[in-house]
Design a protein around this motif. Structure first.
Motif, mmCIF file in Angstrom:
data_model
loop_
_atom_site.group_PDB
_atom_site.id
_atom_site.type_symbol
_atom_site.label_atom_id
_atom_site.label_comp_id
_atom_site.label_asym_id
_atom_site.label_seq_id
_atom_site.Cartn_x
_atom_site.Cartn_y
_atom_site.Cartn_z
ATOM 1 N N LEU A 221 3.941 99.433 37.713
ATOM 2 C CA LEU A 221 4.770 99.950 38.810
ATOM 3 C C LEU A 221 5.706 101.032 38.284
ATOM 4 C CD1 LEU A 221 5.616 96.416 40.214
ATOM 5 C CD2 LEU A 221 4.137 98.100 41.327
ATOM 6 N N LYS A 222 6.194 101.859 39.210
ATOM 7 C CA LYS A 222 7.074 102.963 38.809
ATOM 8 C C LYS A 222 8.355 102.955 39.636
ATOM 9 C CE LYS A 222 3.217 105.809 37.449
ATOM 10 N NZ LYS A 222 2.323 106.897 37.752
ATOM 11 N N GLY A 223 9.472 103.291 38.967
ATOM 12 C CA GLY A 223 10.743 103.443 39.672
ATOM 13 C C GLY A 223 11.586 102.177 39.669
ATOM 14 N N PHE A 224 12.774 102.276 40.314
ATOM 15 C CA PHE A 224 13.707 101.155 40.374
ATOM 16 C C PHE A 224 13.159 100.040 41.265
ATOM 17 C CE2 PHE A 224 17.602 104.100 39.651
ATOM 18 C CZ PHE A 224 17.295 104.142 38.302
ATOM 19 N N VAL A 225 13.659 98.850 41.036
ATOM 20 C CA VAL A 225 13.276 97.705 41.880
ATOM 21 C C VAL A 225 13.727 97.998 43.318
ATOM 22 C CG1 VAL A 225 13.703 95.248 42.286
ATOM 23 C CG2 VAL A 225 13.510 96.112 39.934
ATOM 24 N N SER A 226 12.848 97.750 44.272
ATOM 25 C CA SER A 226 13.171 97.996 45.686
ATOM 26 C C SER A 226 12.604 96.854 46.522
ATOM 27 C CB SER A 226 12.532 99.305 46.150
ATOM 28 O OG SER A 226 11.122 99.180 46.102
ATOM 29 N N GLY A 247 20.182 91.519 34.214
ATOM 30 C CA GLY A 247 20.024 92.923 33.833
ATOM 31 C C GLY A 247 21.368 93.587 33.706
ATOM 32 N N PRO A 248 21.374 94.920 33.555
ATOM 33 C CA PRO A 248 22.657 95.629 33.521
ATOM 34 C C PRO A 248 23.380 95.494 34.862
ATOM 35 C CG PRO A 248 20.790 97.139 33.114
ATOM 36 C CD PRO A 248 20.210 95.799 33.419
ATOM 37 N N LYS A 249 24.726 95.645 34.828
ATOM 38 C CA LYS A 249 25.550 95.398 36.019
ATOM 39 C C LYS A 249 25.052 96.079 37.298
ATOM 40 C CE LYS A 249 30.158 94.023 34.771
ATOM 41 N NZ LYS A 249 31.323 94.539 34.092
ATOM 42 N N PRO A 250 24.788 97.392 37.294
ATOM 43 C CA PRO A 250 24.380 98.042 38.552
ATOM 44 C C PRO A 250 23.065 97.466 39.088
ATOM 45 C CG PRO A 250 24.804 99.684 36.818
ATOM 46 C CD PRO A 250 24.862 98.346 36.177
ATOM 47 N N MET A 251 22.163 97.107 38.168
ATOM 48 C CA MET A 251 20.888 96.527 38.604
ATOM 49 C C MET A 251 21.121 95.143 39.217
ATOM 50 S SD MET A 251 17.486 95.742 36.382
ATOM 51 C CE MET A 251 16.166 94.787 37.131
ATOM 52 N N ASN A 252 21.986 94.354 38.596
ATOM 53 C CA ASN A 252 22.276 93.015 39.135
ATOM 54 C C ASN A 252 22.811 93.103 40.557
ATOM 55 O OD1 ASN A 252 21.457 91.700 36.832
ATOM 56 N ND2 ASN A 252 23.510 91.571 35.954
ATOM 57 N N LYS A 253 23.716 94.075 40.779
ATOM 58 C CA LYS A 253 24.312 94.227 42.109
ATOM 59 C C LYS A 253 23.216 94.533 43.137
ATOM 60 C CE LYS A 253 28.084 96.570 44.256
ATOM 61 N NZ LYS A 253 28.606 97.894 44.442
ATOM 62 N N LEU A 254 22.322 95.433 42.755
ATOM 63 C CA LEU A 254 21.231 95.811 43.652
ATOM 64 C C LEU A 254 20.306 94.612 43.922
ATOM 65 C CD1 LEU A 254 19.433 98.095 45.002
ATOM 66 C CD2 LEU A 254 18.267 98.257 42.798
ATOM 67 N N VAL A 255 19.915 93.921 42.838
ATOM 68 C CA VAL A 255 18.927 92.844 42.986
ATOM 69 C C VAL A 255 19.507 91.663 43.781
ATOM 70 C CG1 VAL A 255 17.472 91.193 41.734
ATOM 71 C CG2 VAL A 255 17.628 93.549 40.938
ATOM 72 N N SER A 257 21.514 91.825 46.234
ATOM 73 C CA SER A 257 21.420 92.152 47.658
ATOM 74 C C SER A 257 19.943 92.190 48.107
ATOM 75 C CB SER A 257 22.171 93.461 47.918
ATOM 76 O OG SER A 257 21.387 94.397 48.566
ATOM 77 N N LEU A 258 19.052 92.672 47.227
ATOM 78 C CA LEU A 258 17.628 92.717 47.597
ATOM 79 C C LEU A 258 17.045 91.313 47.799
ATOM 80 C CD1 LEU A 258 16.263 95.575 45.275
ATOM 81 C CD2 LEU A 258 16.611 95.647 47.750
ATOM 82 N N TYR A 259 17.462 90.375 46.946
ATOM 83 C CA TYR A 259 16.962 89.001 47.099
ATOM 84 C C TYR A 259 17.349 88.448 48.474
ATOM 85 C CZ TYR A 259 15.080 87.543 42.490
ATOM 86 O OH TYR A 259 14.294 87.354 41.389
ATOM 87 N N GLU A 260 18.589 88.722 48.896
ATOM 88 C CA GLU A 260 19.027 88.216 50.210
ATOM 89 C C GLU A 260 18.236 88.881 51.327
ATOM 90 O OE1 GLU A 260 23.011 87.189 51.296
ATOM 91 O OE2 GLU A 260 23.653 87.536 49.224
ATOM 92 N N GLN A 261 18.046 90.211 51.202
ATOM 93 C CA GLN A 261 17.253 90.920 52.220
ATOM 94 C C GLN A 261 15.814 90.403 52.243
ATOM 95 O OE1 GLN A 261 17.572 95.299 51.953
ATOM 96 N NE2 GLN A 261 19.404 94.907 50.753
ATOM 97 N N LYS A 266 21.198 82.209 49.705
ATOM 98 C CA LYS A 266 22.188 82.592 48.685
ATOM 99 C C LYS A 266 22.281 81.543 47.568
ATOM 100 C CE LYS A 266 26.244 85.398 49.166
ATOM 101 N NZ LYS A 266 27.201 85.910 50.071
ATOM 102 N N GLU A 267 22.244 80.260 47.977
ATOM 103 C CA GLU A 267 22.407 79.197 46.963
ATOM 104 C C GLU A 267 21.183 79.064 46.041
ATOM 105 O OE1 GLU A 267 22.630 78.886 50.242
ATOM 106 O OE2 GLU A 267 21.856 76.985 50.995
ATOM 107 N N ASN A 268 20.073 79.732 46.433
ATOM 108 C CA ASN A 268 18.877 79.689 45.592
ATOM 109 C C ASN A 268 18.710 80.962 44.758
ATOM 110 O OD1 ASN A 268 18.426 77.281 46.794
ATOM 111 N ND2 ASN A 268 16.610 77.892 47.961
ATOM 112 N N ILE A 269 19.795 81.720 44.604
ATOM 113 C CA ILE A 269 19.743 82.938 43.788
ATOM 114 C C ILE A 269 20.653 82.727 42.574
ATOM 115 C CG2 ILE A 269 20.205 85.429 43.729
ATOM 116 C CD1 ILE A 269 19.943 85.452 46.792
ATOM 117 N N VAL A 270 20.128 82.968 41.381
ATOM 118 C CA VAL A 270 20.910 82.735 40.165
ATOM 119 C C VAL A 270 20.917 83.979 39.285
ATOM 120 C CG1 VAL A 270 21.142 81.339 38.080
ATOM 121 C CG2 VAL A 270 20.272 80.291 40.170
#
Ligand SMILES: Cc1cc2nc3c(=O)[nH]c(=O)nc-3n(C[C@H](O)[C@H](O)[C@H](O)COP(=O)(O)OP(=O)(O)OC[C@H]3O[C@@H](n4cnc5c(N)ncnc54)[C@H](O)[C@@H]3O)c2cc1C
Length: 272
Positions: A221-226, A247-255, A257-261, A266-270
Motif C-alpha cells: 500500500l502507499k501513503g498515510f493510513v486512511s 506510532g508517532p504522536k501525529p499518527m496516533n491522533k489520526l488513527v 479518530s479513524l478507528y472510531e470512524q 471507544k473502550e475497545n481501542i488501545v
C-alpha cells in the motif's frame, strides 16, 4: 498458568522495583536503528512479563538529567533480552536540533555499561485467549474475535509482541490484521519475522505494509493510513473487535479518530 495467576497488581515489587542490566550488544539494523542486547547480572533471570508489557529504560539527556522511555523486547531467553531501538539523532531535522532526549545517549554509551530498568504493566494484557484493556483501571478479562493493529515505524514492537503471543497459543484463533506504516522500505522492522509468522498462521494473520515513499517495484500500500485504506483491508468492526495502535504522536491522533470512524467502540481501542 491461568488468568487468576497473572500479576495485575501495579504496586507489586515486580512492577515497582528498578534493577540493573548490562548492555552487551548493539548491532545496526538500518540507517538509524540498532538491535540492543541487555543481559541480567545473574546470567539466568528473565523479564518474565505477559504480552503486551514493556520496560522503562532510564538514562541521561544532553543536560545530564535522568530521563526514561518505554521499550518492548522482541525476544528473550535465560539471562538476556533483545530490543530494537530507533535513534533520534541531533541535527537530522532542522525542527529537532537536539534530537531525542534518551536515544542519542543509548547510541553513545559504551558496551558493558550498566543501565537501570523497570517492568511496566502497559495498556493491554493478553494471556490464554483473554485480554484486559487498560489493566491499571480495569481487572476484568474479556475476549475478542478480531484484533486490528495499526502501527508506525518503531511502534511495531508492542504489536509484534501481541501477534507472537497469539500465534504461539495453539488454542487461540483470534484473527489479526496488521497495517504497518513506514517512511520507506528500509525503515521496516521485523519483516522476516512477520513473514514467518504469517506463513505459519495463514488463516489467522494478515500483514499489510504502507509506505510514504516507494518506487515502482513496491507492491504494497502507499501513503498515510486512511479510512479508505482501512476499509479495503479490515473486516467490518463488531462488538468483539479490538483496535490497537502505536506510532508517532501525529499518527496516533489520526488513527484514534479513524478507528472510531471505522466503527470501533471507544473502550475497545488501545494506544500502547
Ligand atoms: C509502549 C511503548 C513501547 C515502545 N517500544 C519501543 C521500542 O521497542 N523501540 C523503540 O525504538 N521505541 C519504542 N518506543 C518509543 C520510545 O519510548 C521513545 O519514545 C523513543 O525511543 C524516543 O525517545 P527519545 O527520548 O530519544 O526521544 P524524545 O525526546 O521522546 O523525542 C522523540 C520525538 O522527537 C522528534 N525528533 C527528535 N529528533 C528527531 C529526528 N532525528 N528525526 C525525527 N524526529 C525527531 C520526533 O517528534 C520524535 O517523535 C515505545 C513507546 C511506547 C509508548
Amino acid at each position: 498458568m491461568d488468568q487468576k495467576d497473572i500479576n495485575i497488581d501495579i504496586h507489586s515489587e515486580f512492577f515497582t522495583k528498578k534493577f540493573k542490566v548490562t548492555l552487551t550488544k548493539r548491532e545496526p539494523i538500518n540507517h538509524d536503528s540498532y538491535l540492543f542486547r541487555f543481559d541480567f547480572q545473574n546470567g539466568k533471570e528473565r523479564l518474565g512479563m505477559q504480552a503486551v508489557q514493556h520496560i522503562k529504560i532510564y538514562g541521561l539527556n544532553m543536560n545530564g538529567e535522568i530521563v526514561d522511555r518505554a521499550y518492548t523486547h522482541v525476544y528473550e531467553d535465560d539471562g538476556y533480552f533483545l530490543i530494537p531501538i530507533k535513534i533520534y539523532r541531533p541535527n537530522v531535522l532542522p525542527q529537532f536540533p537536539n534530537g531525542g532526549e534518551l536515544t542519542p545517549w543509548l547510541e553513545k554509551i559504551d558496551l558493558n555499561s550498566e543501565l537501570t530498568i523497570k517492568r511496566c504493566i502497559g495498556k493491554l494484557l493478553y494471556h490464554n485467549n483473554q485480554f484486559i484493556v487498560r489493566p491499571k483501571a480495569n481487572k476484568n478479562w474479556s475476549q475478542f474475535n478480531t484484533v486490528l493493529l495499526i502501527c508506525g515505524g518503531s511502534g511495531i514492537t508492542p504489536c509484534y509482541q501481541l501477534i507472537s503471543a497469539i500465534c504461539n497459543n495453539p488454542n487461540d484463533n483470534t484473527q489479526m490484521i496488521l497495517l504497518y506504516a513506514n517512511k520507506s522500505e528500509q525503515d521496516i522492522w521485523l519483516m522476516k519475522e512477520l513473514k514467518d509468522l504469517q506463513d505459519k498462521h495463514k488463516d489467522q494473520l494478515t500483514v499489510h505494509y504502507t509506505l510514504d515513499k516507494s518506487d515502482e517495484k513496491w507492491n504494497g500500500l502507499k501513503g498515510f493510513v486512511s479510512l479508505e485504506m482501512m476499509t479495503s483491508i479490515f473486516p467490518k468492526a463488531t462488538e468483539t473487535t479490538l483496535g490497537v495502535l502505536c506510532g508517532p504522536k501525529p499518527m496516533n491522533k489520526l488513527v484514534l479518530s479513524l478507528y472510531e470512524q471505522f466503527g470501533l467502540k471507544k473502550e475497545n481501542i488501545v494506544k500502547f
